[in-house]
Design a protein around this motif. Structure first.
Motif, PDB file in Angstrom:
ATOM      1  N   ARG A  48       0.830  -1.689  -0.183  1.00 20.27           N
ATOM      2  CA  ARG A  48      -0.215   0.107  -0.120  1.00 20.27           C
ATOM      3  C   ARG A  48       0.457   1.152  -0.168  1.00 20.27           C
ATOM      4  NH1 ARG A  48      -3.409  -2.300   5.547  1.00 20.27           N
ATOM      5  NH2 ARG A  48      -1.638  -2.374   5.706  1.00 20.27           N
ATOM      6  N   ARG A  49       2.303   1.484   0.552  1.00 14.85           N
ATOM      7  CA  ARG A  49       2.900   2.242   0.743  1.00 14.85           C
ATOM      8  C   ARG A  49       3.024   2.670  -0.547  1.00 14.85           C
ATOM      9  NH1 ARG A  49       4.053   1.627   5.292  1.00 14.85           N
ATOM     10  NH2 ARG A  49       4.054   3.251   6.382  1.00 14.85           N
ATOM     11  N   MET A  50       3.997   1.634  -1.621  1.00 12.02           N
ATOM     12  CA  MET A  50       4.539   2.001  -3.168  1.00 12.02           C
ATOM     13  C   MET A  50       3.381   2.539  -3.448  1.00 12.02           C
ATOM     14  SD  MET A  50       8.095   1.732  -2.063  1.00 12.02           S
ATOM     15  CE  MET A  50       8.231   2.530  -3.736  1.00 12.02           C
ATOM     16  N   ASN A  51       2.235   1.384  -3.352  1.00 12.62           N
ATOM     17  CA  ASN A  51       1.235   1.981  -4.219  1.00 12.62           C
ATOM     18  C   ASN A  51       0.493   3.558  -4.273  1.00 12.62           C
ATOM     19  OD1 ASN A  51      -1.378   1.722  -5.790  1.00 12.62           O
ATOM     20  ND2 ASN A  51      -2.850   1.406  -3.944  1.00 12.62           N
ATOM     21  N   VAL A  52       0.439   3.992  -2.760  1.00  8.49           N
ATOM     22  CA  VAL A  52       0.838   5.328  -2.709  1.00  8.49           C
ATOM     23  C   VAL A  52       1.744   6.055  -3.687  1.00  8.49           C
ATOM     24  CG1 VAL A  52       0.203   7.456  -1.008  1.00  8.49           C
ATOM     25  CG2 VAL A  52      -0.800   5.039  -0.589  1.00  8.49           C
ATOM     26  N   ALA A  53       2.733   6.071  -3.062  1.00  7.56           N
ATOM     27  CA  ALA A  53       4.467   6.601  -3.245  1.00  7.56           C
ATOM     28  C   ALA A  53       3.976   6.886  -5.192  1.00  7.56           C
ATOM     29  CB  ALA A  53       5.309   6.638  -3.333  1.00  7.56           C
ATOM     30  N   VAL A  54       4.144   5.991  -6.123  1.00 10.79           N
ATOM     31  CA  VAL A  54       3.998   5.978  -7.081  1.00 10.79           C
ATOM     32  C   VAL A  54       2.210   6.485  -7.219  1.00 10.79           C
ATOM     33  CG1 VAL A  54       3.973   4.785  -9.389  1.00 10.79           C
ATOM     34  CG2 VAL A  54       5.467   3.671  -7.274  1.00 10.79           C
ATOM     35  N   THR A  55       1.793   6.590  -7.229  1.00  8.30           N
ATOM     36  CA  THR A  55       0.801   7.100  -7.508  1.00  8.30           C
ATOM     37  C   THR A  55       0.261   8.514  -7.197  1.00  8.30           C
ATOM     38  OG1 THR A  55      -0.703   6.451  -6.513  1.00  8.30           O
ATOM     39  CG2 THR A  55      -0.791   4.776  -8.073  1.00  8.30           C
ATOM     40  N   ARG A  56       1.071   8.875  -6.429  1.00 12.07           N
ATOM     41  CA  ARG A  56       0.816  11.185  -6.829  1.00 12.07           C
ATOM     42  C   ARG A  56       1.436  11.587  -7.771  1.00 12.07           C
ATOM     43  NH1 ARG A  56      -2.844  10.329  -4.469  1.00 12.07           N
ATOM     44  NH2 ARG A  56      -2.796   8.542  -4.550  1.00 12.07           N
ATOM     45  N   ALA A  57       2.373  10.888  -8.729  1.00 16.98           N
ATOM     46  CA  ALA A  57       2.918  11.371  -9.657  1.00 16.98           C
ATOM     47  C   ALA A  57       1.388  11.156 -11.251  1.00 16.98           C
ATOM     48  CB  ALA A  57       3.828  10.446 -10.785  1.00 16.98           C
ATOM     49  N   ARG A  58       1.770  12.862 -11.999  1.00 24.16           N
ATOM     50  CA  ARG A  58       0.908  13.135 -13.322  1.00 24.16           C
ATOM     51  C   ARG A  58       1.694  12.175 -14.529  1.00 24.16           C
ATOM     52  NH1 ARG A  58      -3.662  15.416 -13.732  1.00 24.16           N
ATOM     53  NH2 ARG A  58      -2.536  16.606 -15.133  1.00 24.16           N
ATOM     54  N   ARG A  59       2.865  13.091 -14.691  1.00 28.59           N
ATOM     55  CA  ARG A  59       3.674  13.308 -16.227  1.00 28.59           C
ATOM     56  C   ARG A  59       5.010  12.081 -15.798  1.00 28.59           C
ATOM     57  NH1 ARG A  59       1.252  17.209 -19.018  1.00 28.59           N
ATOM     58  NH2 ARG A  59      -0.049  18.314 -17.801  1.00 28.59           N
ATOM     59  N   GLN A  60       5.219  12.036 -14.629  1.00 25.87           N
ATOM     60  CA  GLN A  60       6.725  11.246 -14.573  1.00 25.87           C
ATOM     61  C   GLN A  60       6.756  10.654 -13.382  1.00 25.87           C
ATOM     62  OE1 GLN A  60      10.840  13.519 -14.079  1.00 25.87           O
ATOM     63  NE2 GLN A  60      10.939  12.698 -16.383  1.00 25.87           N
ATOM     64  N   CYS A  61       7.593   9.633 -13.002  1.00 25.06           N
ATOM     65  CA  CYS A  61       7.944   9.379 -11.618  1.00 25.06           C
ATOM     66  C   CYS A  61       9.424   8.596 -11.908  1.00 25.06           C
ATOM     67  CB  CYS A  61       7.175   7.910 -11.681  1.00 25.06           C
ATOM     68  SG  CYS A  61       7.744   7.543  -9.863  1.00 25.06           S
ATOM     69  N   CYS A  62      10.161   9.151 -10.800  1.00 26.25           N
ATOM     70  CA  CYS A  62      11.627   8.882 -10.931  1.00 26.25           C
ATOM     71  C   CYS A  62      11.661   8.484  -9.667  1.00 26.25           C
ATOM     72  CB  CYS A  62      12.315  10.038 -11.238  1.00 26.25           C
ATOM     73  SG  CYS A  62      14.117   9.821 -10.329  1.00 26.25           S
ATOM     74  N   LEU A  63      12.687   6.471  -9.241  1.00 24.12           N
ATOM     75  CA  LEU A  63      12.410   5.879  -8.617  1.00 24.12           C
ATOM     76  C   LEU A  63      14.036   6.060  -8.067  1.00 24.12           C
ATOM     77  CD1 LEU A  63      11.033   4.083  -6.649  1.00 24.12           C
ATOM     78  CD2 LEU A  63      11.471   2.071  -8.334  1.00 24.12           C
ATOM     79  N   VAL A  64      14.542   6.827  -7.439  1.00 22.74           N
ATOM     80  CA  VAL A  64      15.569   6.491  -6.540  1.00 22.74           C
ATOM     81  C   VAL A  64      15.899   5.067  -5.566  1.00 22.74           C
ATOM     82  CG1 VAL A  64      18.159   7.377  -6.194  1.00 22.74           C
ATOM     83  CG2 VAL A  64      16.093   9.058  -6.715  1.00 22.74           C
ATOM     84  N   CYS A  65      16.860   3.981  -6.290  1.00 23.40           N
ATOM     85  CA  CYS A  65      16.893   3.297  -4.998  1.00 23.40           C
ATOM     86  C   CYS A  65      17.742   2.460  -5.405  1.00 23.40           C
ATOM     87  CB  CYS A  65      15.926   1.760  -5.042  1.00 23.40           C
ATOM     88  SG  CYS A  65      15.501   1.551  -6.819  1.00 23.40           S
ATOM     89  N   ASP A  66      18.413   1.012  -4.190  1.00 21.24           N
ATOM     90  CA  ASP A  66      19.146   0.654  -4.522  1.00 21.24           C
ATOM     91  C   ASP A  66      18.986  -1.199  -4.911  1.00 21.24           C
ATOM     92  OD1 ASP A  66      21.259  -1.774  -3.971  1.00 21.24           O
ATOM     93  OD2 ASP A  66      22.090  -0.870  -2.553  1.00 21.24           O
ATOM     94  N   VAL A  67      19.059  -0.990  -6.016  1.00 22.66           N
ATOM     95  CA  VAL A  67      18.415  -2.011  -7.186  1.00 22.66           C
ATOM     96  C   VAL A  67      18.802  -3.461  -6.145  1.00 22.66           C
ATOM     97  CG1 VAL A  67      18.262  -3.384  -8.794  1.00 22.66           C
ATOM     98  CG2 VAL A  67      17.589  -0.870  -9.096  1.00 22.66           C
ATOM     99  N   GLU A  68      19.834  -3.959  -6.090  1.00 26.78           N
ATOM    100  CA  GLU A  68      20.291  -4.899  -4.771  1.00 26.78           C
ATOM    101  C   GLU A  68      19.354  -5.069  -4.038  1.00 26.78           C
ATOM    102  OE1 GLU A  68      24.372  -5.536  -6.595  1.00 26.78           O
ATOM    103  OE2 GLU A  68      24.579  -6.454  -4.298  1.00 26.78           O
ATOM    104  N   THR A  69      19.440  -4.055  -3.514  1.00 26.05           N
ATOM    105  CA  THR A  69      18.873  -4.315  -1.726  1.00 26.05           C
ATOM    106  C   THR A  69      17.801  -4.435  -2.226  1.00 26.05           C
ATOM    107  OG1 THR A  69      20.972  -3.208  -0.954  1.00 26.05           O
ATOM    108  CG2 THR A  69      18.654  -3.482   0.335  1.00 26.05           C
TER     109      THR A  69
END
Ligand SMILES: Nc1ncnc2c1ncn2[C@@H]1O[C@H](COP(=O)(O)OP(=O)(O)OP(=O)(O)O)[C@@H](O)[C@H]1O
Length: 648
Positions: free
Chosen positions: A598-619
């Motif tokens: 639910r937390r990631m769902n809220v985070a991603v769906t706040r974006a209208r035209r661009q969503c940029c994810l900054v993360c350590d893919v391995e972790t």
């Protein structure tokens, strides 16, 4: 003619559902646990540990004093050091105590007030009386447990157990506790919409809502026009002659409905303290309407008469005269009170729609007034016990929300484990599902590439993007140029191998300085391409990261209006471009509460035209759900290494 039909799933579900007795007996102790969790925060002896937990904001200066509504004094506080408030758990409408900065935890307060406005750099509190001394020295604010809310929830439980057979909600209780199946009209309810732009899923939901006899759930995934649909339901019900109580957990959500309903000239009244209402809805406030009522002007005349008598009393010498005047004053005072009460009752009785927060629904002013329908917005973010405060008032209810976004926050770990956080919306979805639910399926916010991940992961691929947003790009915004930062719709910036490990700050909250730098760098690139900083948001699950990001932002005047918040703080909002800093980067590959869908769902769906994810893919890929998220971003968007931002 509309007939009645019982639901098929009701009986089967009934067995699984919590009974009224179980609910009442288990919830009472959980309310106590939750209250104790808040109070234990207060009774801790060390102000330092309270500060660490965000229950105290220390070292503040009072920077402004203004007279607010209803004679309240609004004091603004800013940090003595730096220009961003430290991370904290204060929210608007919280009750707070003002103390000298150095005072012990249990020491007397300079005054108690209610948080009126919160900004990154300041907090404004409404006080009944201005504290007499101490405002020129360093100060701190302490968050207090909201006793009234707990008391009202407990009262609602008592009333619920009593009202089952005879109260206004007698029709509803058996359905909500699985003793009787929900009922609805057999035929689709036809209506002529006030809003001509409604889409088919909205119209279908409205028709089903109008046909429900006891309970209906409006499931509104992100950006699908849940409030738009609620407004139409209320208008249609008013047209049918229903009297409606419309509530939400927060004042801001209630005001949002008031503002939108007022455009249709509905006879509505907003119940609640004017100091807590948005300025644009004050005209709808009960107090404002009472002042305009006939009985109120009669009460005013009586007050004038009393003033004359009071001055006569002061001058009178003779005992008998004094006694007669006092007697007359007493009678007039009684009459004045009666007129005031009548004015309040008149306004409430004449209104087609009464709007208030869930806790506000327990107001004595509503005693004896019943409703045909109770509507609760944001129901998936409200405690079930809080919902019952409103549900007690009517035989039918419509709950709107999305149980796939974040639920209400519970302080007590034990209360949470024992089920206090389970919302009525979720409980009924599990018990009756589609039989009583309509899901809105057209969304008006996100580019379809942003939406598709959420639709597939959480909504069975049922959401479609409206053509007005399906392909909208950042560079379509006015004055924005096409550039490598404005062209992509989804971006994955991978910090793996870039030496950007998470660290714990002094308060044991996790943060990641490298990720913060990358997030700010991306925001700067967008601003350089012409995107307004106010159209960009950085979201992160960790409060220490919020504070660190705000410090970085404040070094650059161009980023002044860039909004930075936790995921929870961004629920219900949107921005043209969203940057998500996921923070976790460690050799053990621990992801903590990031894995909550639910937390990631809220985070991603706040974006209208661009969503940029900054993360350590391995972790983060250590978690299956997050792995699918980064894979989606990689496959459907632009993949960059954080090292590309390090050199920029
Ligand atoms: N049928 C429609 N046609 C065009 N635009 C619509 C329609 N329904 C909703 N919208 C627009 O979609 C946006 C979101 O609508 P609304 O505020 O009702 O949604 P919400 O579901 O309450 O929001 P959230 O998703 O944040 O909970 C608004 O800008 C609204 O004008």
């Amino acid at each position: 003619m509309a007939g009645r039909s019982g639901g098929g799933g009701g009986k089967g579900a009934a067995g699984k559902m919590v009974s009224l007795q179980e609910f009442v007996s288990s919830m009472g102790p959980l309310i106590d646990l939750e209250k104790a969790a808040e109070i234990s925060a207060e009774s801790e002896t060390s102000a330092k540990s309270l500060e660490r937990r965000g229950c105290i904001i220390a070292n503040l200066k009072c920077t402004d004093a203004q007279t607010g509504l209803m004679g309240k004094t609004l004091l603004e506080f800013q940090p003595n050091k730096g220009d961003v408030l430290p991370s904290h758990k204060f929210g608007t409408h919280d009750v707070v105590s003002l103390k000298p900065n150095k005072a012990d935890a249990g020491s007397a307060s300079l005054g108690q007030g209610v948080v009126y406005r919160l900004k990154d750099s300041s907090i404004t509190v409404a006080f009944d009386d201005i504290p007499e001394d101490g405002l020129n020295s360093p100060l701190r604010l302490e968050k207090l447990a909201n006793e009234v809310t707990y008391r009202r929830m407990k009262d609602a439980l008592i009333q619920l157990s009593k009202a089952v057979q005879t109260g206004p909600c007698a029709n509803l209780v058996p359905v909500l506790f699985g003793e009787r199946a929900p009922m609805r009209s057999k035929d689709a309810m036809k209506f002529s919409p006030f809003n001509k732009n409604l889409d088919d899923s909205q119209k279908d939901a409205i028709s089903k809502a109008l046909g429900s006899r006891d309970v209906f759930l409006l499931h509104g995934p992100p950006g699908t026009g849940k409030t738009t649909t609620i407004i139409e339901i209320i208008l249609q019900e008013v047209k049918r002659g229903s009297k409606i109580l419309a509530c939400a957990a927060s004042n801001i959500a209630v005001d949002n409905i008031v503002e939108r309903l007022a455009r249709y000239r509905t006879k509505l009244v907003r119940l609640g303290h004017p100091a807590r209402l948005l300025p644009q809805v004050l005209d709808s406030a009960l107090d404002a309407q009472v002042l305009r009522a006939d009985n109120s002007s009669l009460a005013g005349d009586i007050r004038k008469e009393m003033k004359v008598l009071n001055s006569k009393l002061l001058k009178a010498k003779d005992r008998n005269t004094k006694r007669d005047i006092r007697k007359e004053l007493k009678t007039l005072a009684k009459e004045e009170r009666k007129r005031q009460q009548l004015a309040v009752t008149d306004v409430l009785k004449n209104a087609d729609v009464v709007l208030t927060t869930l806790t506000g629904a327990s107001s004595k002013k509503l005693d004896g007034i019943t409703f045909d329908l109770v509507v609760i917005d944001e129901a998936a973010q409200a405690l079930e016990v809080a919902c019952w405060i409103a549900l007690l008032k009517g035989p039918r209810c419509i709950l709107a929300g999305d149980h796939l976004q974040l639920p209400p926050t519970i302080q007590s770990v034990e209360a949470e484990k024992k089920g206090m956080g389970k919302t009525l919306f979720e409980r009924l979805t599990e018990a009756y599902g589609e039989e009583i639910t309509s899901m809105l399926t057209v969304q008006y916010r996100m580019h379809e590439h942003i939406m598709n991940w959420s639709s597939k992961e959480l909504y069975n691929n049922k959401i479609k993007a409206h053509s007005s947003v399906a392909g909208h790009m950042v560079y379509d915004l006015e004055d924005v140029t096409r550039s490598s930062s404005t062209e992509p719709t989804i971006i994955l910036i991978d910090t793996t191998g870039c030496d950007m490990e998470e660290v714990k700050d002094e308060e044991e909250s996790t943060m990641n300085e490298g990720e913060a730098a990358v997030s700010i760098a991306h925001a700067k690139l967008l601003v350089e391409s012409g995107v307004h900083a106010s159209d960009i948001g950085i979201i992160t699950p960790y409060s220490a990261q919020v504070t660190y990001l705000k410090m970085m932002r404040n070094k650059d005047a161009k980023l002044k209006d860039l909004e930075i918040s936790t995921v929870d703080g961004f629920q219900g909002r949107e921005k043209e471009a969203i940057i998500i800093s996921m923070v976790r980067s460690n050799s053990k590959k621990e992801v903590g509460f990031l894995s909550d869908h639910r937390r990631m769902n809220v985070a991603v769906t706040r974006a209208r035209r661009q969503c940029c994810l900054v993360c350590d893919v391995e972790t983060v890929s250590n978690d299956k759900f997050l792995k699918r998220l980064v894979e989606y971003f990689e496959e459907n968007g632009e993949y960059l290494s954080a090292s590309e931002y390090q050199s920029s």
